[in-house]
Design an enzyme around this catalytic site. Structure first.
Site, PDB file in Angstrom:
ATOM      1  N   GLY A   7       1.701  89.835 115.661  1.00 34.09           N
ATOM      2  CA  GLY A   7       0.623  90.806 115.505  1.00 34.09           C
ATOM      3  C   GLY A   7      -0.245  90.497 114.307  1.00 34.09           C
ATOM      4  N   GLY A   9      -3.054  91.283 112.996  1.00 29.60           N
ATOM      5  CA  GLY A   9      -4.194  92.138 112.690  1.00 29.60           C
ATOM      6  C   GLY A   9      -4.512  92.046 111.212  1.00 29.60           C
ATOM      7  N   GLY A  12      -1.033  91.843 109.177  1.00 32.99           N
ATOM      8  CA  GLY A  12      -0.357  90.634 109.629  1.00 32.99           C
ATOM      9  C   GLY A  12      -1.076  89.372 109.193  1.00 32.99           C
ATOM     10  CE  LYS A  78      -3.414  99.230 115.186  1.00 32.73           C
ATOM     11  NZ  LYS A  78      -3.784  99.828 113.870  1.00 32.73           N
ATOM     12  CG  ASN A 103       0.999 102.347 109.598  1.00 35.02           C
ATOM     13  OD1 ASN A 103       1.367 102.061 108.455  1.00 35.02           O
ATOM     14  ND2 ASN A 103      -0.252 102.169 110.002  1.00 35.02           N
ATOM     15  CE  LYS A 185       2.160 102.477 104.254  1.00 29.48           C
ATOM     16  NZ  LYS A 185       2.324 101.255 105.065  1.00 29.48           N
ATOM     17  CG  ASN A 189       1.042 105.262 106.653  1.00 32.00           C
ATOM     18  OD1 ASN A 189       1.990 104.588 107.018  1.00 32.00           O
ATOM     19  ND2 ASN A 189       0.078 104.743 105.908  1.00 32.00           N
ATOM     20  CD  GLU A 267       0.167 102.044 114.117  1.00 29.41           C
ATOM     21  OE1 GLU A 267       1.126 101.293 114.316  1.00 29.41           O
ATOM     22  OE2 GLU A 267      -0.464 102.079 113.044  1.00 29.41           O
TER      23      GLU A 267
END
Length: 301
Positions: A7, A9, A12, A78, A103, A185, A189, A267
């Site tokens: 991944g 993105g 990443g 994701k 996440n 974490k 978020n 997400e």
């Protein structure tokens, strides 16, 4: 150490690019698209927090079966794609430790469906990254990063991964209680992502305006109550921690805001939506998180 990033993105690509730049043998594994094409053709264009830009040569592929054996797989897809991504990349998992840098809640449990629990690692980071255009990632803010074994005691692989990331410029601690780190974490978020996505503002606006501060605080306080009911003992003030991350990444656009801006699925179900679900199980009202979840779902539709 040989690493595959599943991944590539924003995060990443940032982690993979920094590891590659430091000399680690790393392969980015992504689905066909403009970003992967640009990475393959031109390498990663990485804009650093000080505004300078560098070009990093990266190995990238859309075929996990062609990568060969690796020591660690970093999962950066994701949350809603975790199971399907791992199912498509079983050739990478034979002997590898698998570390989620995602996440939300539930990702380590999904990974444990594919590899033994002793090889499941969890990583958290508050570095900010934005995918500006295909092949171009902006490192928007520096933060804390940690890794650890999720179900078992700390392994040599977790220590080696933390050392490799630190050598690559991503200072990383090894944590003994990875589930707590994941929850901490998630609380960040929950406070930042949905609110910035809906308001269309950068992260810093939640820390330097009264309305932003109120939304962040109320969402995090609800989620912290759910975490306590789940048996999590927090080591920091979660509201202060979320505000600190918002300030450190003040100019960053949260991943959820980027998803809404691009018309992509978010997400939300693994974040605020999961807080609502677990709150109901514990008999805890979470009206702010429920409203944020409904509004993001409405925006998605």
């Amino acid at each position: 150490m040989r690493v595959a990033v599943l991944g590539p993105g924003a995060i990443g690509s940032l982690f993979g690019g920094r590891l590659a730049r430091s000399g680690v043998d790393v392969t980015l594994v992504g689905r066909p698209g403009d970003h992967v094409t640009a990475l393959d053709r031109d390498g990663l264009r990485l804009t650093l927090p000080d505004g300078t830009t560098e070009r990093v040569a990266v190995d990238v592929t859309t075929d996990p079966a062609g990568v060969g054996p690796v020591d660690v797989v970093l999962v950066c897809v994701k949350a809603y794609d975790t199971r399907s991504a791992l199912a498509d990349a079983t050739s990478l998992l034979a002997d590898a430790a698998v570390c989620t840098f995602q996440n939300g809640l539930g990702n380590p449990e999904t990974i444990a469906e594919f590899v033994p629990e002793s090889r499941v690692l969890a990583g958290t980071t508050s570095h900010g990254a934005t995918l500006e255009s295909p092949g171009h990632v902006r490192h928007a803010g520096v933060g804390d990063t940690a890794v650890g074994n999720y179900f078992t005691d700390t392994s040599e692989t977790a220590t080696a991964l933390a050392r490799a990331l630190t050598d690559a410029g991503i200072d990383t601690d090894v944590v003994a209680d990875a589930p707590r780190a994941v929850w901490e974490k998630v609380l960040v978020n929950v406070g930042i992502n949905a609110a910035t996505a809906l308001a269309g503002v950068p992260n810093g606006r939640l820390a330097d305006t009264d309305p932003g501060e109120r939304v962040l605080r109320r969402a995090v306080e609800e989620a912290a109550a759910v975490a306590a009911a789940d048996g999590v003992e927090l080591t920091t003030d979660p509201v202060a921690a979320a505000s600190r991350v918002a300030r450190r990444t003040a100019e960053n656009h949260s991943s959820m805001r980027q998803d809404l801006d691009r018309g992509r699925k978010t997400e939300i179900d693994a974040l605020n939506g999961e807080i609502v679900s677990r709150g109901r199980e514990h008999g805890i009202d979470t009206p702010v998180n429920e409203t944020l979840t409904d509004l993001v779902r409405l925006a998605e539709s």
